[in-house]
Scaffold this active site. Structure first.
Site, PDB file in Angstrom:
ATOM      1  N   LYS A 146     -11.757  -5.399  -5.170  1.00 48.91           N
ATOM      2  CA  LYS A 146     -12.470  -4.741  -5.298  1.00 48.91           C
ATOM      3  C   LYS A 146     -11.632  -3.466  -5.671  1.00 48.91           C
ATOM      4  CE  LYS A 146     -17.086  -4.427  -3.557  1.00 48.91           C
ATOM      5  NZ  LYS A 146     -17.353  -4.100  -2.325  1.00 48.91           N
ATOM      6  N   THR A 162      -5.137 -20.252  12.090  1.00 51.81           N
ATOM      7  CA  THR A 162      -5.080 -19.133  12.952  1.00 51.81           C
ATOM      8  C   THR A 162      -6.273 -17.849  13.019  1.00 51.81           C
ATOM      9  OG1 THR A 162      -2.226 -19.854  11.306  1.00 51.81           O
ATOM     10  CG2 THR A 162      -3.795 -17.571  12.495  1.00 51.81           C
TER      11      THR A 162
END
Ligand SMILES: [Zn+2]
Lengths: 146, 325
Positions: free
Chosen positions: B80, B52
């Site tokens: 994070k 994709t």
């Protein structure tokens, strides 16, 4: 018939399913209303329902959002009271949008990890009373609140 | 500004325009090769999907634009703990349009709410993958010449397969589409799709467990993969994954003008021997997906190359009716 003479201005919520009045008390955030006097009548006899709860609220009109209880139980009737008399009987409709009333239970939904995201549900089928999460579109059918 | 969250964001007329634009791009690629000069596409892929992502990148490069992005959550700030909304606010300053793929359902919608640039949902968990559906529609339209009055067989995992659900929702808007739902009992189409989508829209359908019985009826056969991650029980997966394998013997039962489609990647549900059959069109489908993505990028950026080729507006709220987007 219980009288409402104690209320000068406010609301009487009648025909509440017996035992659910405290839930509605919290949902309407009545504990946060500073100048409101609230009377809760539990397990009152009712011809129609067997038993029911009633909540009487003395408060300035417009200070509570009745839409949210339409979601919980739209059989609840609301008398609007001003100057010691009933000025309107409101019928509760199912709210089109529920914001932070119910929580998406789909563990794959973005609401499960994204911080600070409102829980938003949209009424997609009024007949079947189906709300879908705005984000993942999962249907929510249980009558539970946050 | 307009985003693409669901194929149903576009009306049937708008889809016609989008597919018309894709067809013009396919026929006259040179005309569009500098349409997006100086524009950047960000591909924000929080889970890997090489096919994709490359399809989107190819689409942008063929339009003369550039691409930037990340290919998995490990290489992005998501690892994070940065929220999707923050990431999109930042990406809005780096690119002109964004394609986002995310394992959590609804993440692209959240992204679009905080984005200053058009956002394309490039797949969000089991929820939606609109550009796959647009590619499917465009493939059928360009190979069969129409999207109404035909019979489509959907085979395999009809229970969890979002591609199938999305394609059905898009096809019920056209007249005279008959659905043949081919699946084992355990992977049948969920009742809410049958009732709320098929029946509600007056579409006709039949359910069968036999691919052989269905074959002679079909104009289009859409095969799907049974996905391991949908099963709690490995035994169930192993038992069901080989339930339907399309091979040359089964192809003999099909019409001469039938086409076979598959969202790819396949595992083993289409035997490689079928690839040489002229009716096998799944690689064409992957190729056509690039053209419809090009048409989508142009549309959302509001770039019209040829005034004679109509395309959907990129500012639907200014149009009458204010199409939801
Ligand atoms: Zn959700």
């Amino acid at each position: 018939m219980l009288n409402i003479s104690g209320i000068h201005e406010g609301y009487v919520l009648d025909h509440i399913k017996a035992g659910t009045s405290m839930k509605i008390y919290h949902l309407l955030k009545l504990d946060e209303l500073k100048d409101a006097t609230v009377a809760i009548i539990m397990n009152a006899k009712s011809k129609k329902m067997g038993h029911k709860d009633i909540i009487k609220i003395e408060c300035p009109l417009g200070s509570i959002d009745l839409d949210t209880i339409g979601y919980i139980d739209h059989n609840i009737t609301v008398d609007v009271i001003k100057n010691d008399s009933i000025i309107a009987k409101e019928k509760l409709a199912l709210p089109k949008v529920l914001k932070n009333v119910i929580k998406c239970k789909n563990p794959r939904c973005i609401t499960s990890i994204e911080q600070g995201l409102d829980q938003v549900f949209i009424l997609t089928d009024a007949k079947k009373e189906i709300y879908r999460c705005r984000y993942c579109e999962e249907a929510y059918t249980e009558k539970e609140t946050i | 500004m307009r985003h693409c969250m669901s194929p149903l964001d576009f009306s049937v007329d708008e889809l016609d325009q989008l597919m018309g634009l894709a067809a013009d791009i396919e026929e006259n690629p040179d005309k569009y090769s500098h349409a997006c000069d100086g524009k950047r596409l960000a591909t924000c892929f929080y889970e890997p999907s090489t096919r994709t992502r490359l399809s989107f990148e190819s689409a942008m490069l063929r339009l003369g634009g550039q691409t930037l992005g990340f290919a998995s959550a490990d290489s992005s700030s998501a690892s994070k703990g940065e929220s999707v909304s923050d990431t999109l606010r930042i990406i809005s300053g780096y690119a002109d349009i964004c394609a986002i793929r995310h394992p959590k359902e609804g993440a692209p919608l959240v992204a679009s709410l905080h984005s200053g640039i058009p956002v394309i949902n490039a797949g969000d968990g089991g929820h939606a993958h609109p550009t796959q559906t647009l590619a499917d529609l465009y493939t059928i339209k360009s190979l069969k010449g129409r999207l109404d009055h035909f019979t489509i067989g959907l085979c395999g995992d009809l229970k969890f397969g979002r591609t199938v659900h999305s394609l059905i929702s898009a096809l019920v808007r056209y007249e005279g589409v008959h659905f043949v739902l081919i699946s084992p009992e355990e992977l049948k189409l969920p009742s809410y799709i049958r009732e709320d989508v098929l029946e509600k829209n007056g579409a006709t359908y039949e359910e069968t467990e036999s691919l052989e019985d269905a074959m002679p009826k079909l104009d289009v056969l859409y095969m799907t993969r049974v996905q391991r991650e949908r099963f709690f029980n490995e035994d169930d997966y192993v038992r069901l994954k080989d339930r339907y394998i399309l091979d040359n013997d089964k192809m003999k039962l099909g019409r001469e003008d039938m086409i076979v489609m598959h969202p790819l990647p396949r595992v083993n549900e289409i035997s490689v021997e079928v690839d040489d059959d002229p009716r096998a069109q799944y690689f064409t489908q992957a190729k056509k997906a690039v053209f419809i993505r090009m048409a989508l990028i142009l549309t959302l950026l509001g770039i019209q190359v040829d005034k004679n080729i109509p395309q959907p507006t990129n500012n639907p709220s200014s149009e009458k009716g204010g199409e939801k987007c």
